[in-house]
Design a protein around this motif. Structure first.
Motif, PDB file in Angstrom:
ATOM      1  N   CYS A 213       0.856  -1.183   0.000  1.00  0.00           N
ATOM      2  CA  CYS A 213       0.000   0.000   0.000  1.00  0.00           C
ATOM      3  C   CYS A 213       0.895   1.238   0.000  1.00  0.00           C
ATOM      4  O   CYS A 213       1.847   1.320   0.761  1.00  0.00           O
ATOM      5  N   HIS A 215       0.170   4.259   0.796  1.00  0.00           N
ATOM      6  CA  HIS A 215      -0.082   5.218   1.876  1.00  0.00           C
ATOM      7  C   HIS A 215       0.725   4.851   3.122  1.00  0.00           C
ATOM      8  O   HIS A 215       1.255   5.707   3.801  1.00  0.00           O
ATOM      9  N   CYS A 216       0.785   3.553   3.405  1.00  0.00           N
ATOM     10  CA  CYS A 216       1.439   3.142   4.659  1.00  0.00           C
ATOM     11  C   CYS A 216       2.711   2.348   4.394  1.00  0.00           C
ATOM     12  O   CYS A 216       3.380   1.932   5.324  1.00  0.00           O
ATOM     13  N   GLY A 220       0.170  -1.132   7.068  1.00  0.00           N
ATOM     14  CA  GLY A 220      -1.252  -1.322   7.341  1.00  0.00           C
ATOM     15  C   GLY A 220      -1.888  -0.009   7.760  1.00  0.00           C
ATOM     16  O   GLY A 220      -1.406   0.639   8.688  1.00  0.00           O
ATOM     17  N   CYS A 221      -2.947   0.394   7.036  1.00  0.00           N
ATOM     18  CA  CYS A 221      -3.622   1.645   7.389  1.00  0.00           C
ATOM     19  C   CYS A 221      -5.098   1.530   6.988  1.00  0.00           C
ATOM     20  O   CYS A 221      -5.524   0.521   6.451  1.00  0.00           O
ATOM     21  N   CYS A 224      -5.916   0.724   3.232  1.00  0.00           N
ATOM     22  CA  CYS A 224      -5.703  -0.627   2.702  1.00  0.00           C
ATOM     23  C   CYS A 224      -6.377  -1.670   3.582  1.00  0.00           C
ATOM     24  O   CYS A 224      -6.079  -2.857   3.470  1.00  0.00           O
TER      25      CYS A 224
HETATM   26 ZN   LIG Z   1      -2.068   1.086   3.825  1.00  0.00          ZN
END
Ligand SMILES: [Zn+2]
Ligand SMILES: [Zn+2]
Length: 434
Positions: A213, A215-216, A220-221, A224
């Motif tokens: 992902c 973004h992270c 894990g965020c 996602c």
């Molecule tokens: Zn993420």
């Protein structure tokens, strides 16, 4: 051969003999003790002669001094010498007693305990020396010396082979046993297992490799759904997971012979790949059984599975493969049969100049690639759409070969037909091996 070194470094027999390891084929201990003894006999007889003279006090002192260094380094088992304190093996500045039986046993025990968790046929001992010992070796080095590393490797290798009935393999060991005998530290370096084969990707929408992902970056965020991944699965994960489990590996790396886009299927007899399982506890499994498990996924199939080596990774990464693709092309305007026949003819043996496509320019260097189309076949679907089969060099971007990528790929299908065309669907039909 001189014993001068013993003045500064009271080496034990074994270490002294190691200084001349390449001169006579016997154990370092025997060689070291013999040289010391021969020299001691020489000196003792000289001493007798000198004592008969009255003017030799200075010489006598010198001979006694050399004799003292010899006896100090362990020759007192031959003769008791008053006032000489023997430096035993433990006080030897080079080996510091690492070859003593209880030390060897302690290290052996630690090693066997670690090895017990792994399946393996071959191993190699690699001795790790502290800096101070390396420096000492530099200082006392002779042209005939062997490093204490070599002797320890040999000694430990023999002991482990005896206990485990496994073989030493210098080229390609399953496990390298790294030992620092001075600190009695043991670490295993387990070689990866390589599985090679070909894969077919039967569905669109999954990437070849795990895609973190953005973004992270995989942590894990919310975006996602705390999976850390942009796509829920990948060819890599579908293939690697059952292998990782069977080999009880720590991690894996997936090496493909090129890759297809997420929306592209990989059909025919598949694309070559090598799967590397790192730190496996098991080295032999039934590959076919695992293959069957993967094939049940309905998304990815594997074929021709066999064990490989690191060399296969290099080959799969670097060997150029020609490809055959099947594209569904859609044109802005109608396209005639005559135009399609013309297109086939023009594409044959055509050299394409392809500047890095806009869609990948953020992760690939901007340069012009020269690739060739060898043959093309067309088949009409409806007035504006046709199927285009292309046999070409690997590394040619087919979507851009069709669209022209705003002039960055030339010639292109759009350019030849003089109509805007796009690739609606794409499959790899064959990754050629020759
Ligand atoms: Zn993420
Ligand atoms: Zn020693």
């Amino acid at each position: 051969m001189d014993t001068e070194v013993l003045k500064s470094y009271p080496l034990c027999h074994r270490c002294f003999g190691r200084l001349y390891a390449k001169l006579l084929h016997t154990s370092n201990y025997e060689r070291g003790k013999s040289v010391k003894m021969a020299r001691a006999i020489q000196l003792e007889s000289k001493l007798q002669q000198l004592k008969e003279r009255t003017d030799a006090e200075e010489e006598i002192e010198k001979v006694k001094e050399e004799l003292t260094t010899l006896y100090r380094s362990g020759l007192t088992e031959i003769k008791e010498v008053e006032g000489v304190e023997v430096v035993g093996e433990e006080g030897c500045p080079w080996c510091r007693g690492i070859f003593q039986e209880r030390n060897l046993e302690e290290i052996l025990e630690k090693t066997l305990k670690l090895l017990g968790e792994y399946q393996y046929d071959t191993f190699l001992v690699g001795t790790v020396l502290p800096k101070s010992i390396k420096k000492l070796e530099e200082r006392i080095k002779t042209p005939y010396m062997e490093s204490i590393k070599q002797e320890f490797n040999r000694t430990m290798g023999k002991l482990i082979a005896e206990k485990t009935s496994k073989r030493v393999d210098r080229e390609n060991p399953d496990i390298i046993i790294l030992i620092n005998p001075y600190k009695k530290k043991v670490k295993l370096q387990v070689s990866p297992v390589y599985i090679k084969g070909r894969y077919r990707k039967l569905v669109r929408g999954i990437p070849q490799t795990r895609w973190p992902c953005r973004h992270c970056k995989g942590r894990g965020c919310e975006k996602c759904n705390y999976t850390g991944k942009r796509y829920s699965t990948s060819v890599e994960e579908i293939i690697a997971e059952p292998f990782l489990e069977a080999f009880k590996g720590k991690s894996e790396a997936f090496h493909g012979a090129g890759r297809e886009d997420i929306d592209v299927r990989m059909l025919g007899d598949g694309r070559p790949f090598v799967l590397e399982i790192r730190e496996p506890k098991v080295r032999r499994v039934n590959l076919e059984e695992i293959g069957e498990k993967i094939n049940k996924s309905g998304m990815v199939e594997v074929l021709n599975l066999e064990y490989g080596s690191k060399r296969d990774v290099i080959e799969v990464k670097n060997k150029p493969h020609k490809k055959t693709y099947l594209a569904l092309v859609e044109c802005e305007e109608e396209v005639s049969d005559r135009e399609l026949a013309e297109l086939e003819k023009k594409l044959e043996n055509l050299t394409i100049y392809q500047r890095t496509p806009q869609r990948v320019s953020h992760r690939r260097a901007d340069l012009v690639r020269i690739r060739k189309v060898y043959k093309a076949w067309t088949e009409r679907v409806d007035p504006r759409r046709f199927k285009l089969k292309i046999y070409c060099d690997g590394g040619l971007y087919i979507k851009e070969l069709i669209s022209g990528d705003e002039g960055r790929t030339t010639p292109s299908v759009s350019e030849i037909l003089n109509k805007r065309c796009v690739c609606k669907e794409l499959d790899v039909l064959k990754v050629h091996d020759e």
